[in-house]
Structures are given as C-alpha cells and as structure tokens.
Design a protein around this motif. Sequence first.
Motif, PDB file in Angstrom:
ATOM      1  N   TYR A 112      -2.403 -24.666 -18.276  1.00 39.00           N
ATOM      2  CA  TYR A 112      -1.213 -23.928 -17.868  1.00 39.00           C
ATOM      3  C   TYR A 112       0.020 -24.518 -18.537  1.00 39.00           C
ATOM      4  N   LEU A 113       1.040 -23.682 -18.648  1.00 37.74           N
ATOM      5  CA  LEU A 113       2.315 -24.041 -19.250  1.00 37.74           C
ATOM      6  C   LEU A 113       3.297 -24.361 -18.137  1.00 37.74           C
ATOM      7  N   ILE A 148       4.058 -22.137 -14.965  1.00 34.09           N
ATOM      8  CA  ILE A 148       3.657 -22.574 -13.629  1.00 34.09           C
ATOM      9  C   ILE A 148       4.273 -23.938 -13.377  1.00 34.09           C
ATOM     10  N   MET A 149       4.898 -24.098 -12.228  1.00 34.05           N
ATOM     11  CA  MET A 149       5.632 -25.335 -11.961  1.00 34.05           C
ATOM     12  C   MET A 149       4.709 -26.549 -11.971  1.00 34.05           C
ATOM     13  N   VAL A 150       3.645 -26.508 -11.162  1.00 32.32           N
ATOM     14  CA  VAL A 150       2.736 -27.656 -11.127  1.00 32.32           C
ATOM     15  C   VAL A 150       1.430 -27.265 -10.450  1.00 32.32           C
ATOM     16  N   MET A 151       0.341 -27.845 -10.949  1.00 32.52           N
ATOM     17  CA  MET A 151      -0.977 -27.731 -10.336  1.00 32.52           C
ATOM     18  C   MET A 151      -1.560 -29.135 -10.205  1.00 32.52           C
ATOM     19  N   GLU A 152      -2.572 -29.261  -9.375  1.00 29.38           N
ATOM     20  CA  GLU A 152      -3.274 -30.536  -9.276  1.00 29.38           C
ATOM     21  C   GLU A 152      -3.929 -30.877 -10.625  1.00 29.38           C
ATOM     22  N   ASP A 163       7.440 -32.774  -2.822  1.00 25.65           N
ATOM     23  CA  ASP A 163       7.329 -31.547  -2.035  1.00 25.65           C
ATOM     24  C   ASP A 163       6.114 -30.752  -2.502  1.00 25.65           C
ATOM     25  N   ARG A 164       5.015 -30.870  -1.778  1.00 23.69           N
ATOM     26  CA  ARG A 164       3.774 -30.232  -2.194  1.00 23.69           C
ATOM     27  C   ARG A 164       3.745 -28.730  -1.895  1.00 23.69           C
ATOM     28  N   THR A 165       4.780 -28.206  -1.240  1.00 25.07           N
ATOM     29  CA  THR A 165       4.807 -26.769  -0.988  1.00 25.07           C
ATOM     30  C   THR A 165       5.013 -25.969  -2.262  1.00 25.07           C
ATOM     31  N   VAL A 166       5.354 -26.628  -3.366  1.00 27.50           N
ATOM     32  CA  VAL A 166       5.600 -25.907  -4.617  1.00 27.50           C
ATOM     33  C   VAL A 166       4.343 -25.777  -5.464  1.00 27.50           C
ATOM     34  N   LEU A 167       3.239 -26.347  -5.010  1.00 18.21           N
ATOM     35  CA  LEU A 167       1.990 -26.330  -5.777  1.00 18.21           C
ATOM     36  C   LEU A 167       1.406 -24.925  -5.911  1.00 18.21           C
ATOM     37  N   GLY A 223       9.193 -18.711 -13.638  1.00 21.72           N
ATOM     38  CA  GLY A 223       8.170 -18.814 -12.606  1.00 21.72           C
ATOM     39  C   GLY A 223       8.114 -17.674 -11.625  1.00 21.72           C
ATOM     40  N   MET A 224       9.061 -16.728 -11.688  1.00 16.52           N
ATOM     41  CA  MET A 224       9.044 -15.594 -10.764  1.00 16.52           C
ATOM     42  C   MET A 224       7.993 -14.567 -11.199  1.00 16.52           C
TER      43      MET A 224
END
Length: 259
Positions: A112-113, A148-152, A163-167, A223-224
Amino acid sequence: MLKRLLAALLLCMPVVPAHAATPAAHIIEPGDTLWAIARRYHLEVDELQQWNGFTSDTVLRPDGAVRLSPAEQTWPDWSTWSETITAAEANGDPTKACPVPVLSLRRVWVKYLDFNGVVHDGSLIVNRSIVPATKRAFALLYQWRFPIMVMEPVSRNMPELTDRTVLTSGYECRTVAGTTKWSQHAYGLAIDVNPRQNPMIKGDYLDPPHSEPWIPRAPYRTGMIHGSGAELAFTTNGFSWGGRWQSLKDYMHFSPNNL
C-alpha cells in the motif's frame, strides 16, 4: 472558432501561482487529466509520468494521488500473500469467546501507498471466504495510487502511532457499539479503510473521535473515499459500501453482506 474555444478553456482552468508552495501530491478529482494537473502545478506531463510510474495508458482514478516531485523509491510491483494465524494473534487472549474459529481467519498481506508517498507491506485479518476479493480490492487501490494512512504492523509502518483508531483493518472480535450483537468485524467480514478520513456518522455521533474536519464529503482530500472513486475497488469485487447507507453513513466500511 476553435482557437477562441481553446483560449477560453485555458482561462477557466485554475493554475497554482508560481510562488505558492507545491503540495506533495494532488488528489485526483473527477474529470482530472494529467495534462491539467501538470499545468496547474507548473510541471511537465512527462515529469508526472516518470515520478508516478505512469504510462500513456494510465487512467486517473478519483481519490488516487499523483506525486508532484521525484519519488525516493521506484514504484514496486504489486504483491500479496496470505497466511494462517493463531488465536493469540487474532484476539490477544486465546480463551476469548469469539463467533468464528481462528481456522476460519487469514492474515492478508498487501502493498500500500501511505500518505507520504512511501510504499509498505501491510496486513489485515479477514475471513478466509473473502481473501481473494480482499486481495483484488487492495490491488486496485494500489494500482490507482490510493493512499492509506497505516496498516499493521504498526511497529514497522508507523512506529510513532499512538491512536490505533486510524488503522485500516479487518477482523476484530467485538460487538456493535452500544449493543450485544456481534459486529461483522467479529466474523472477519468487514474492512475499514482510513477511518479518520472516512468516519461513521449517525446523527451527532462520530466515530472515530476528532474526525470533524472530514464530515464534509465534497472535498477530495488525502485518504478520503468517494462514490465512483476508491469505493469501486471494493464494490466491483463483491463488497457493499457503508457510504451508501441511508440510516447512517459509514464511509470507512466495506462488507460482502451489506451489514
């Protein structure tokens, strides 16, 4: 007549002043062309093609990002794979009573980017029944340059995150907020993409908190997800989108059963 028409069109097109700071990327809106983006930021089309790995056949997709400066890495080829997981990996507590056995879950890895234009390997856990569709959806997001902001794993992809709510994620053994009913996430049948930028809105309730700047959906910002934009990566692969619900709007949410 043709010359006058072309001149009028050029006058109508917004151009970023030469003295204005150029953003890192342009988020594609409906009707954008590479030529128009290049003109807006005082760049050349071949520069944008080179910096983004575009070819003459590349189709710009709304919600995707176009880099406006040279990349620090070449654009990696798409790759994905899946693997089994343990109960501890799925739920933290192997004895936790969840509605699906761990044997029905898979960890799916995708490229992902991120919001800074850097490519990562990220993962999410989903029900094994939707693994192929999940891979196809994320392949399209990657092809369309959707950020995508962030993934594991967060420890590698964004170690400073608190803040893990952004995952962007899938499986989570939990109930629907305010009820005792299992969430579709607890079955591995739901995926949330960029929650902060695509919140769930029901009356005055907003999830995740602090997502107020993203309540207006008209802007095209990093990201929207918009209808006929990044939404299509999932809806063309058998998912339904919470952004089309009537009783509430859950812009982050995709599931194969529209729940």
